[in-house]
Write an enzyme that holds these catalytic residues in place. Structure first.
Site, PDB file in Angstrom:
ATOM      1  N   ASP A   1      -6.150   4.502  -5.636  1.00 28.52           N
ATOM      2  CA  ASP A   1      -6.653   5.527  -4.647  1.00 28.52           C
ATOM      3  C   ASP A   1      -6.878   6.748  -5.099  1.00 28.52           C
ATOM      4  OD1 ASP A   1      -7.669   5.765  -1.891  1.00 28.52           O
ATOM      5  OD2 ASP A   1      -5.935   5.321  -1.004  1.00 28.52           O
ATOM      6  N   MET A   2      -7.753   7.630  -4.267  1.00 21.63           N
ATOM      7  CA  MET A   2      -8.236   8.916  -4.611  1.00 21.63           C
ATOM      8  C   MET A   2      -8.628   9.446  -3.284  1.00 21.63           C
ATOM      9  SD  MET A   2     -10.905  11.271  -5.165  1.00 21.63           S
ATOM     10  CE  MET A   2     -10.994  12.610  -6.506  1.00 21.63           C
TER      11      MET A   2
ATOM     12  N   ASP B   1     -12.853   2.340   4.458  1.00 20.40           N
ATOM     13  CA  ASP B   1     -11.729   2.212   5.598  1.00 20.40           C
ATOM     14  C   ASP B   1     -12.343   1.593   6.769  1.00 20.40           C
ATOM     15  OD1 ASP B   1      -9.789   2.793   3.876  1.00 20.40           O
ATOM     16  OD2 ASP B   1      -9.649   4.867   4.388  1.00 20.40           O
TER      17      ASP B   1
ATOM     18  N   CYS C   1     -10.603   2.967  -5.414  1.00 17.87           N
ATOM     19  CA  CYS C   1     -10.670   3.016  -3.949  1.00 17.87           C
ATOM     20  C   CYS C   1     -10.748   4.541  -3.802  1.00 17.87           C
ATOM     21  CB  CYS C   1      -9.350   2.315  -3.250  1.00 17.87           C
ATOM     22  SG  CYS C   1      -9.150   3.175  -1.466  1.00 17.87           S
TER      23      CYS C   1
ATOM     24  N   ASP D   1       0.733  -1.128   0.057  1.00 22.03           N
ATOM     25  CA  ASP D   1      -0.068  -0.029   0.054  1.00 22.03           C
ATOM     26  C   ASP D   1       0.964   1.433   0.166  1.00 22.03           C
ATOM     27  OD1 ASP D   1      -2.517   1.866   1.055  1.00 22.03           O
ATOM     28  OD2 ASP D   1      -3.263  -0.045   0.538  1.00 22.03           O
ATOM     29  N   ASP D   2       0.337   2.334   0.504  1.00 23.85           N
ATOM     30  CA  ASP D   2       1.105   3.720   0.386  1.00 23.85           C
ATOM     31  C   ASP D   2       2.187   3.713   1.141  1.00 23.85           C
ATOM     32  OD1 ASP D   2       1.154   6.422   0.381  1.00 23.85           O
ATOM     33  OD2 ASP D   2      -0.662   6.906   1.311  1.00 23.85           O
TER      34      ASP D   2
END
Ligand code: DGJ
Length: 756
Positions: free
Chosen positions: A488-489, A558, A536, A376-377
């Site tokens: 993602d946004m 989330d 997402c 992920d991030d």
């Protein structure tokens, strides 16, 4: 019965039939007003024009021009204009070259044909069965009405499409400027329908971050009631869906009209109850902050709206949406494939990870049967928290020495697939990209733009920015064996200003932004056809049919707490098939709200979606780790059923405050899976009766208790043994199954019903 479209040319009436519903409209008066006549259960006759009540009032403009407004203000318009006597809100607002805004659209021509027209650049349902892979346009049937306003030179094409296997009607609108001067489109709704009010109730989905798509049901009052988004995304807060249901409508009975907008940006869904007790339903791009300059000959295609009518209550409506989206919207090759069970490191590590940590997670995951690691991030640029780095899509070699190639090949060697997170639409003020191109962020000159999560939104209406974003995505994906992308946004659009749009086209920014997102995702699915794409948006702020056209699954929320997820997934599943809902087992106390739930319940709730993990598998207890292979087994056993079956909502925790229950039954009625979650424990309580659905009346079934396995939870003669005699589907559906009171909060039960 299959779908078809018929026309009575003499009477100028059109009947659009789906297998179980009919929609009738007609052209009225000498002027040719397109009017709505009927929408409901399928009917054999076409000429039901008496329902339009025209003769009742004798106010037809050609008969009584003196009282024209009496007609305009009460007629059931199919696509209402503006400012010419109808005081309800119109579907279209156009400013012509002289500054006037009056529009009256009347009939010009019609066309009925097999197939469905393509809506350029927009997500859309399509006229063939996605699983069949054969493009058969005959599967869809369309009626196109050409309307025009001779004074302004406006032409509007309203198209209705139906599919042989679906009770949905898909509506789209194309607006063309056939005048010699520019026009400004200020509002362009995709759908309008005037219907009798009949005391309907309105269902909408509202929410917040980590609390998406809560079901809200309320009576319809007079005036306008609307939900919408002006956030540049479909949003956490409100949802591009609404339903009008009769007061008595429940999961099985009653009238339910559902409307869903195939778009991911600003939207408006509105119902207006008039003085004459009629309802005007409208759906489309939110006119707030919207303007589109149409030059002579130019065309504006508005995104499509799906409408569904069900005589079998909310459940019937839901299943129609699920089938339509599965058969005619989701294009991904993963639609009917088992998705890999993934483990995502977000809740495991947040930004604090490196190759060693990921490899440790991957090894433990592999040993328990998990199939993919998603990073992920935090893997790129300078990104140790959410204050910097977005836009700089180069690997942070301090965390991942050797880059993506090395990490991915090590993960692959362990035997896992690899997936990655990106947030391509954003830029951090503290990033090389922003330092090089501050003008690429959406902002109004001289105004410090609003930051959210300390980031700005890239101006995708600028082709150069769009190209940069595409190159960033494609070079990351080409750099290693990446088989999954989480796109993602994480913030909304504000400070709407674009350095690349002119003074007169700034109002186009939000829609142009969306069109660029769609173009990017279209390129993505074309260049990487085998990539599994999960959209997402800070959880589920862009969970909508538009995004499903590109990726088969969307991160739902989330909030991964199993009990909160009951409500979130119930609201989501009212429109969207379970196979589209991103759902993971996470650690406890839950990171969103601190609740502790049994690991088993977390697994059973995630089984209602795409299923995966979102935890540090190296840090959870041995007991929990050992439960994973069992969950993995359940997933492999039931994922096909959950993905392709019919969904039934048997009980709702958000309604009863005590327990939740849903079922998925195979389309052939051979098998069903019931998931039951007892939320608060109740002392000295009896068993609860649950009524299965979707079984074959005359076939015999046995019930197999999948969980808990230590003792039988449904009473039988010899308690403790699975000795129940096979019973007919009809018996089970009429008498129900008893589920015993469970010891403790948040306990789940999983039952399989199979033909004997
Ligand atoms: C929001 C997403 O919903 C999370 O799952 C995670 O990917 C974070 N963004 C990362 O910033």
């Amino acid at each position: 019965m299959s779908a078809c479209i018929t026309v009575d040319k003499d009477k100028r009436i059109y009947k659009i039939d789906t297998p179980n519903t009919s929609y009738v409209l007609g052209i009225f008066d000498d002027e040719g007003f397109p009017g709505h006549i009927y929408y409901g259960e399928r009917i054999p006759d076409t000429d039901v024009a008496y329902l339009a009540r025209c003769s009742e009032y004798a106010f037809m403009p050609s008969v009584n021009p003196r009282d024209r407004s009496s007609f305009m203000d009460r007629f059931a318009f199919e696509y209402p204009g503006n400012g010419v006597g109808d005081f309800r809100e119109g579907a279209i607002l156009v400013k012509d070259a002289k500054g006037h805004e009056c529009t009256q659209l009347t009939f010009v021509s019609d066309r009925i044909y097999d197939g469905k027209p393509e809506l350029k650049g927009l997500p859309q349902t399509f006229g063939y069965i996605s699983s069949g892979k054969t493009k058969n346009d005959k599967y869809a049937h369309s009626l196109e009405l050409e309307l025009a306003d001779p004074v302004t030179g406006l032409r509007v094409f309203v198209t209705y499409s139906v599919y042989d296997d679906s009770d949905a009607i898909v509506r789209s609108v194309r607006i063309i400027n056939s005048s010699p001067a520019d026009m400004i489109l200020e509002k362009a709704m995709s759908f309008a329908m005037d219907m009798d009010s009949d005391d309907y109730e309105l269902i909408t989905l509202h929410g917040s971050w980590a609390r998406e798509r809560m079901i809200d049901r309320r009576p319809m009052g007079y005036g306008k009631t609307s939900v919408g988004s002006i956030r540049g995304e479909s949003s956490h807060q409100e949802h591009p869906f609404m339903a009008l249901v009769s007061k008595d409508a429940d999961q099985d009975r009653g009238n339910a009209y559902g409307f869903s907008f195939v778009y991911s940006g600003n939207f408006l869904a509105q119902v207006e109850k008039s003085q004459f007790d009629s309802l005007r339903v409208m759906m489309g791009i939110n006119p707030h902050n919207f303007e589109w300059r149409l030059g002579p000959g130019e065309e504006f295609p508005a995104p499509e709206v799906v409408s569904v009518y069900s005589h079998d209550g909310i459940g019937g409506m839901t299943r129609s949406f699920h089938d339509l989206f599965r058969n005619h919207l989701i294009r991904s090759p993963y639609l009917h494939r088992e998705r890999p069970i993934l483990i995502n490191n977000w809740e495991a590590t947040y930004f604090d990870f490196n190759t060693d940590k990921l490899i440790a997670i991957a090894k433990e995951a592999k040993a328990r049967g998990i199939e993919m690691l998603v990073m992920d991030d935090g893997w790129f640029g300078k990104r140790d928290d959410d204050n910097s780095g977005l836009g700089d899509w180069t690997v942070n070699e301090k965390k991942l020495p050797g880059g993506l190639e090395r990490l991915v090949s090590e993960v692959n060697k362990i035997g896992l697939k690899f997936g990655i997170w990106m947030e391509p639409e954003m830029v951090s003020p503290d990033s090389d990209l922003y330092r090089a191109h501050p003008e690429w962020a959406i902002a109004v000159p001289d105004r410090d733009p609003c930051r959210a999560r300390n980031q700005y939104v890239l101006d995708l209406s600028d082709p150069e920015v769009e190209e940069y974003v595409w190159n960033a995505i494609s070079s990351v994906l080409h750099s290693a064996n990446i088989e999954y992308l989480k796109w993602d946004m994480n913030r909304q659009l504000t400070d709407l200003g674009s350095a690349c749009l002119s003074d007169t086209t700034q109002g186009e920014l939000s829609h142009r932004y969306m069109l660029a997102v769609y173009r990017l995702q279209e390129r993505l699915v074309n260049e990487f056809p085998e990539l599994l794409l999960e959209n997402c948006s800070g959880g589920g702020a862009r969970f909508d049919p538009g995004m499903l056209y590109y990726g088969p699954q969307i991160w739902c929320s989330d909030d991964t707490d199993a009990i909160e997820r009951l409500k979130i997934q119930e609201g989501t599943a009212i429109v969207y098939p379970l196979c589209s809902m991103g759902a993971h087992v996470s650690d406890c106390p839950n990171h969103a709200l601190g609740r502790i739930t049994p690991f088993e319940t977390r697994g059973h709730v995630a089984l209602a979606g795409t299923f995966g993990y979102e935890l540090d598998i190296t840090g959870i207890s041995e007991r929990e780790r050992d439960l994973i292979p069992e969950q993995v087994k359940d997933y492999h056993r039931f994922s096909g059923l959950v993905r392709d079956g019919d969904y039934y909502r048997l009980a709702s925790y958000s309604e009863n405050g005590m327990y939740d229950c849903w079922e998925v039954a195979s389309k052939d009625g051979k098998e069903a899976l019931i998931t039951y979650v007892q939320v608060p424990a109740k002392v000295n309580a009896g068993s609860r009766r649950i009524f299965p659905k979707g079984l074959c009346d005359d076939k015999k079934y046995i019930i197999k208790q999948i969980f808990p396995d230590e003792k039988q939870v449904f009473p039988s003669e010899k308690d403790g043994e699975n000795d129940m005699q096979p019973l007919a589907g009809e018996t089970l559906m009429k008498t129900g199954i008893l589920i015993k009171n469970q010891w403790g909060d948040y306990k789940s039960v999983l039952l399989q019903i199979i033909q004997a």
